[in-house]
Design an enzyme around this catalytic site. Sequence first.
Site, PDB file in Angstrom:
ATOM      1  CB  ALA A 124      -1.183   0.194   1.315  1.00  0.00           C
ATOM      2  CD  GLU A 172       6.235  13.875  10.085  1.00  0.00           C
ATOM      3  OE1 GLU A 172       7.198  14.016  10.245  1.00  0.00           O
ATOM      4  OE2 GLU A 172       5.471  13.301  11.097  1.00  0.00           O
ATOM      5  CE  LYS A 221       2.708   3.780  13.359  1.00  0.00           C
ATOM      6  NZ  LYS A 221       1.199   3.272  13.673  1.00  0.00           N
ATOM      7  CD  GLU A 252       1.998  -2.252   9.947  1.00  0.00           C
ATOM      8  OE1 GLU A 252       2.659  -2.648   9.804  1.00  0.00           O
ATOM      9  OE2 GLU A 252       1.200  -0.851   9.898  1.00  0.00           O
ATOM     10  N   GLY A 308      -6.073  -1.580   3.365  1.00  0.00           N
ATOM     11  CA  GLY A 308      -5.162  -1.427   3.634  1.00  0.00           C
ATOM     12  C   GLY A 308      -4.250  -0.882   4.264  1.00  0.00           C
TER      13      GLY A 308
HETATM   14  N1  HSE Z   1      -1.005  -0.187  10.570  1.00  0.00           N
HETATM   15  C1  HSE Z   1      -0.994   1.406  10.685  1.00  0.00           C
HETATM   16  C2  HSE Z   1      -2.154   2.118  11.241  1.00  0.00           C
HETATM   17  C3  HSE Z   1       0.188   1.856   9.411  1.00  0.00           C
HETATM   18  O1  HSE Z   1      -2.790   0.838  11.689  1.00  0.00           O
HETATM   19  O2  HSE Z   1      -1.937   3.290  12.037  1.00  0.00           O
HETATM   20  C4  HSE Z   1       0.043   3.308  10.245  1.00  0.00           C
HETATM   21  O3  HSE Z   1       1.691   2.930  10.428  1.00  0.00           O
END
Ligand code: HSE
Length: 337
Positions: free
Chosen positions: A10, A149, A225, A210, A207
């Site tokens: 994606a 970022e 994060k 993960e 999409g």
């Molecule tokens: N799978 C992650 C989310 C994608 O849903 O936030 C972005 O990091």
Amino acid sequence: MKIIILGFGAVGQGVARVISMKKDYLRSKYNLNPKIVAVCDRSGAAIHEDGLDEELLLETKTGKGKISLYPEYGIPGMDSLQVLDEIEYDCLVEVTPTDIDDGEPTRSHIIKAMEGGKDVVTSNKGPLALSFQELADCAKTNNVEFKFEASVGGAMPILNFAHENLAGCHIESIYGILNGTTNYILSRMANEGSSYEQTLKEAQEMGIAETDPYQDVEGVDAACKIVILANSVLNLPVTLKDVEVEGISRITSESIALAKKEGLLIKLIGEASPNALEVSPRLVSQGSPFAVEGTLNVATLKTDLADEVTVVGKGAGSVETASAIISDIISIWKRRR
Ligand code: HSE
């Protein structure tokens, strides 16, 4: 600028789409002419030193499922490390799926590119959450740009925002919703009474989840994060194992309905400060800045000068995440000039 894209899911496809959409804009505004000279996926590579056609890349991937079937320039079975060795390029865009066990093969891709003197842009959280300091040191030693970022909050500006717009502030803590998939699931369960399984399936189809959705629902993605924010913004040299993590898989429709009756919402919240590194479901008031819906992410940065600053934006999605990648590419281009 010659670009190699490793990973064509994606996010990789979003990058190709954005480059195709913004070609004239990038040229006229920044004198930037990004050329995708190679793309790799699990099937192999497509390589052309004069630049691959972005629309044909997208057509090949969606139509045939394999980038190595790109007409004339596809090479089935070609390995990504070999591509980095053999192709001339300026910037690596590393957007392969996140691996949280050892961060591979992304870690090796990034190190190889940096040691070869190339700039790197990534959305990949695994190696950043496991070996942030190693990668930051490698970038410094090799005097290359390393930008990520897109790894936190997709299109929500937070890392560059903290470093640039809040440059004079000491940032004490960061608190927020950092996973779009779980926010989508929890909002749909609260608003429409949809089931956990059904909404997770939808998030996968959109999409935004993960490749391994366990990372989303068990809070690991948000924890990655938190680690990236802690290292990059708060200067805390921590890794994934330092974060206390609880996900949303045990949240029931009944508990969501009960909270709603009390004017509350259940959200998966991450917190980073020198005293706490944590991801867990917490209650927020309906109508509070944290009552965001769908794939939105939100984060409050607590600072010494500006007090609290809150940012919000789409935390996932193909073109949305690519917006952060293109902004890192432009920033590298400006510095290199
Ligand atoms: N799978 C992650 C989310 C994608 O849903 O936030 C972005 O990091």
